[in-house]
Write a protein that holds these residues in place. Structure first.
Motif, PDB file in Angstrom:
ATOM      1  N   ASP A  88       0.614  -1.300  -0.111  1.00 39.03           N
ATOM      2  CA  ASP A  88      -0.099   0.076  -0.198  1.00 39.03           C
ATOM      3  C   ASP A  88       0.614   1.285   0.143  1.00 39.03           C
ATOM      4  O   ASP A  88       0.250   2.286  -0.579  1.00 39.03           O
ATOM      5  CB  ASP A  88      -0.872   0.114   1.159  1.00 39.03           C
ATOM      6  CG  ASP A  88      -1.957  -1.190   1.158  1.00 39.03           C
ATOM      7  OD1 ASP A  88      -2.222  -1.746   0.012  1.00 39.03           O
ATOM      8  OD2 ASP A  88      -2.658  -1.602   2.291  1.00 39.03           O
ATOM      9  N   GLU A 102       2.491   1.627  -3.377  1.00 32.23           N
ATOM     10  CA  GLU A 102       1.437   2.357  -4.400  1.00 32.23           C
ATOM     11  C   GLU A 102       1.172   3.784  -3.944  1.00 32.23           C
ATOM     12  O   GLU A 102       0.828   4.596  -4.774  1.00 32.23           O
ATOM     13  CB  GLU A 102       0.076   1.492  -4.271  1.00 32.23           C
ATOM     14  CG  GLU A 102      -0.844   2.072  -5.124  1.00 32.23           C
ATOM     15  CD  GLU A 102      -0.570   1.636  -6.521  1.00 32.23           C
ATOM     16  OE1 GLU A 102      -1.494   2.536  -7.490  1.00 32.23           O
ATOM     17  OE2 GLU A 102       0.263   0.833  -6.944  1.00 32.23           O
ATOM     18  N   GLU A 103       1.051   4.189  -2.633  1.00 29.56           N
ATOM     19  CA  GLU A 103       0.649   5.575  -2.348  1.00 29.56           C
ATOM     20  C   GLU A 103       1.800   6.509  -2.800  1.00 29.56           C
ATOM     21  O   GLU A 103       1.661   7.633  -3.308  1.00 29.56           O
ATOM     22  CB  GLU A 103       0.303   5.601  -0.923  1.00 29.56           C
ATOM     23  CG  GLU A 103      -0.054   7.123  -0.518  1.00 29.56           C
ATOM     24  CD  GLU A 103      -1.243   7.494  -0.891  1.00 29.56           C
ATOM     25  OE1 GLU A 103      -1.409   8.682  -1.055  1.00 29.56           O
ATOM     26  OE2 GLU A 103      -1.949   6.604  -1.357  1.00 29.56           O
ATOM     27  N   ARG A 141       3.805   5.788  -5.222  1.00 29.92           N
ATOM     28  CA  ARG A 141       3.838   6.093  -6.714  1.00 29.92           C
ATOM     29  C   ARG A 141       2.795   7.083  -7.161  1.00 29.92           C
ATOM     30  O   ARG A 141       2.844   7.885  -8.095  1.00 29.92           O
ATOM     31  CB  ARG A 141       3.283   4.698  -7.298  1.00 29.92           C
ATOM     32  CG  ARG A 141       3.560   4.672  -8.911  1.00 29.92           C
ATOM     33  CD  ARG A 141       3.003   3.317  -9.394  1.00 29.92           C
ATOM     34  NE  ARG A 141       1.816   3.119  -9.114  1.00 29.92           N
ATOM     35  CZ  ARG A 141       0.773   3.444 -10.188  1.00 29.92           C
ATOM     36  NH1 ARG A 141       1.123   4.075 -10.833  1.00 29.92           N
ATOM     37  NH2 ARG A 141      -0.488   3.338  -9.660  1.00 29.92           N
ATOM     38  N   LYS A 142       1.427   6.778  -6.513  1.00 31.11           N
ATOM     39  CA  LYS A 142       0.439   8.073  -6.888  1.00 31.11           C
ATOM     40  C   LYS A 142       0.974   9.305  -6.483  1.00 31.11           C
ATOM     41  O   LYS A 142       0.876  10.282  -7.256  1.00 31.11           O
ATOM     42  CB  LYS A 142      -0.621   7.662  -5.916  1.00 31.11           C
ATOM     43  CG  LYS A 142      -1.360   6.412  -6.617  1.00 31.11           C
ATOM     44  CD  LYS A 142      -2.761   6.327  -5.831  1.00 31.11           C
ATOM     45  CE  LYS A 142      -3.404   5.064  -6.091  1.00 31.11           C
ATOM     46  NZ  LYS A 142      -4.659   4.696  -5.155  1.00 31.11           N
ATOM     47  N   GLN A 143       1.638   9.413  -5.316  1.00 30.02           N
ATOM     48  CA  GLN A 143       2.282  10.906  -4.842  1.00 30.02           C
ATOM     49  C   GLN A 143       3.342  11.436  -5.976  1.00 30.02           C
ATOM     50  O   GLN A 143       3.363  12.518  -6.296  1.00 30.02           O
ATOM     51  CB  GLN A 143       2.602  10.763  -3.547  1.00 30.02           C
ATOM     52  CG  GLN A 143       1.601  10.646  -2.330  1.00 30.02           C
ATOM     53  CD  GLN A 143       2.124  10.448  -0.896  1.00 30.02           C
ATOM     54  OE1 GLN A 143       3.238  10.604  -0.841  1.00 30.02           O
ATOM     55  NE2 GLN A 143       1.364  10.484  -0.027  1.00 30.02           N
ATOM     56  N   THR A 144       3.964  10.437  -6.334  1.00 30.52           N
ATOM     57  CA  THR A 144       4.927  10.738  -7.380  1.00 30.52           C
ATOM     58  C   THR A 144       4.340  11.239  -8.447  1.00 30.52           C
ATOM     59  O   THR A 144       5.055  12.346  -9.185  1.00 30.52           O
ATOM     60  CB  THR A 144       6.172   9.518  -7.627  1.00 30.52           C
ATOM     61  OG1 THR A 144       6.527   9.272  -6.284  1.00 30.52           O
ATOM     62  CG2 THR A 144       7.167   9.852  -8.510  1.00 30.52           C
ATOM     63  N   LEU A 145       3.343  10.510  -8.901  1.00 30.37           N
ATOM     64  CA  LEU A 145       2.932  11.101 -10.402  1.00 30.37           C
ATOM     65  C   LEU A 145       2.167  12.321 -10.209  1.00 30.37           C
ATOM     66  O   LEU A 145       2.254  13.290 -11.124  1.00 30.37           O
ATOM     67  CB  LEU A 145       1.823   9.894 -10.634  1.00 30.37           C
ATOM     68  CG  LEU A 145       2.547   8.595 -11.173  1.00 30.37           C
ATOM     69  CD1 LEU A 145       1.328   7.582 -11.482  1.00 30.37           C
ATOM     70  CD2 LEU A 145       3.279   8.920 -12.364  1.00 30.37           C
ATOM     71  N   GLU A 146       1.427  12.456  -9.012  1.00 34.43           N
ATOM     72  CA  GLU A 146       0.715  13.810  -8.824  1.00 34.43           C
ATOM     73  C   GLU A 146       1.813  14.887  -8.622  1.00 34.43           C
ATOM     74  O   GLU A 146       1.640  16.175  -9.194  1.00 34.43           O
ATOM     75  CB  GLU A 146      -0.006  13.691  -7.510  1.00 34.43           C
ATOM     76  CG  GLU A 146      -0.794  14.825  -7.285  1.00 34.43           C
ATOM     77  CD  GLU A 146      -1.882  15.175  -8.083  1.00 34.43           C
ATOM     78  OE1 GLU A 146      -2.290  16.455  -8.132  1.00 34.43           O
ATOM     79  OE2 GLU A 146      -2.279  14.498  -9.006  1.00 34.43           O
ATOM     80  N   LYS A 147       3.075  14.722  -8.027  1.00 31.49           N
ATOM     81  CA  LYS A 147       4.012  15.603  -7.995  1.00 31.49           C
ATOM     82  C   LYS A 147       4.475  15.952  -9.179  1.00 31.49           C
ATOM     83  O   LYS A 147       4.820  17.099  -9.619  1.00 31.49           O
ATOM     84  CB  LYS A 147       5.205  15.142  -6.811  1.00 31.49           C
ATOM     85  CG  LYS A 147       5.866  16.264  -6.526  1.00 31.49           C
ATOM     86  CD  LYS A 147       5.387  17.347  -5.694  1.00 31.49           C
ATOM     87  CE  LYS A 147       6.448  18.409  -5.131  1.00 31.49           C
ATOM     88  NZ  LYS A 147       5.637  19.604  -4.396  1.00 31.49           N
ATOM     89  N   ARG A 178       3.025  15.730 -11.988  1.00 31.34           N
ATOM     90  CA  ARG A 178       1.880  16.362 -12.939  1.00 31.34           C
ATOM     91  C   ARG A 178       1.980  17.895 -12.273  1.00 31.34           C
ATOM     92  O   ARG A 178       1.843  19.016 -13.141  1.00 31.34           O
ATOM     93  CB  ARG A 178       0.651  16.021 -12.654  1.00 31.34           C
ATOM     94  CG  ARG A 178      -0.413  16.629 -13.592  1.00 31.34           C
ATOM     95  CD  ARG A 178      -1.809  15.862 -13.046  1.00 31.34           C
ATOM     96  NE  ARG A 178      -2.234  16.269 -11.844  1.00 31.34           N
ATOM     97  CZ  ARG A 178      -2.750  17.465 -11.361  1.00 31.34           C
ATOM     98  NH1 ARG A 178      -3.188  18.385 -12.480  1.00 31.34           N
ATOM     99  NH2 ARG A 178      -3.062  17.915 -10.141  1.00 31.34           N
TER     100      ARG A 178
END
Length: 283
Positions: A132, A135-136, A138-144, A146
């Protein structure tokens, strides 16, 4: 005394003539005897006929399967009963000290199994949490990525905002006036800006070029149209403050219109530039 008067002759006369024994049909010598006697005379006894009827057995496949299952069940029950009897007899004859030791060993084994179970559950939870967390992250990295891409102008953006149009029929609007508008918008919380199809970023510069203006070396002409993403309730008042951008441009006989919108698209992109000297401190 005559021969007919002899006692023996007189007795023979009184008895009927002997009748020869009847020969039953087919002159069967054993025709008049019971079945057992006939079998014995033929050399086969009743026991032999009984055994001959019982063996070999005539079994169907279903009967054979049922017999095997019953045999297996009986054998298993016998083994279990024997095992229980042996263990019961062993425990029945054990001393009190031995019984206490057996109980202690069982308690220790139960505790070890419980500890092992807890350890496995902990490993499972750690794996789930790590999955988890990964995955979190990875999501934060993608959001950052962006968000940084929006600030750097390398990705398109859309959202609520305003459209500012500056009409300059007199040619009096200069680069510093447009730069003041950009600074006011940034201070009011603008997240993405483009003017006449040129993306405005942190390093953007504006310069005069005759009767027009250049943005990062790109020449633009009036009317100057700003597309700004941000909170409209904050952006519009920032331009209309007394002595602000709108009043300054109107003094130069320019016309300024501000329109709010729930969807502004900023799709002008800048190429990602690799710095010549700066490097990430994590490398």
């Amino acid at each position: 005394m005559s021969d007919d008067e002899q006692p023996a002759n007189r007795l023979r006369k009184e008895l009927p003539d002997e009748v020869p024994p009847s020969r039953s049909p087919a002159d069967d010598p054993a025709g008049g005897l019971p079945g057992a006697a006939r079998g014995e005379r033929n050399g086969v006894t009743g026991r032999q006929r009984l055994l001959k009827g019982l063996w070999p057995p005539r079994l169907t496949r279903a009967q054979l399967i049922v017999a095997l299952l019953l045999f297996g069940l009986g054998f298993g029950l016998a083994v279990q009963v024997a095992s229980n009897s042996e263990s019961d007899s062993a425990l029945r004859g054990a001393r009190q000290e031995d019984l206490v030791r057996i109980l202690d060993e069982l308690d220790d084994r139960t505790q070890r199994l419980e500890d092992e179970k807890q350890g496995l559950e902990k490993q499972r939870d750690e794996l789930e949490n790590s999955s988890d967390q990964a995955e979190e992250a990875r999501k934060q990295t993608l959001e950052k990525e962006r968000q940084l891409g929006i600030l750097a102008g390398t990705v398109a953006a859309q959202g609520p905002g305003i459209t500012v149009t500056i009409e300059d029929t007199k040619g009096t609007v200069e680069a510093d006036m447009l730069l003041d508008a950009v600074q006011e918008l940034r201070a009011a919380g603008a997240e993405a800006i483009q003017v006449n199809g040129v993306r405005v970023v942190a390093g953007t510069y504006l310069a005069d070029a005759g009767n027009s203006v250049t943005v990062d070396g790109n020449k633009i002409n009036a009317p100057y149209r700003f597309q700004v993403i941000g909170k409209p309730q904050d952006l519009e008042p920032a331009l209309n403050i007394p002595g602000g951008v709108v009043q300054t441009l109107e003094k130069e006989q320019a016309t300024v219109t501000v329109e709010r919108s729930s969807k502004i698209v900023v799709d002008a992109l800048r190429a990602a530039e690799r710095p010549d000297y700066a490097r990430s401190s994590s490398q």
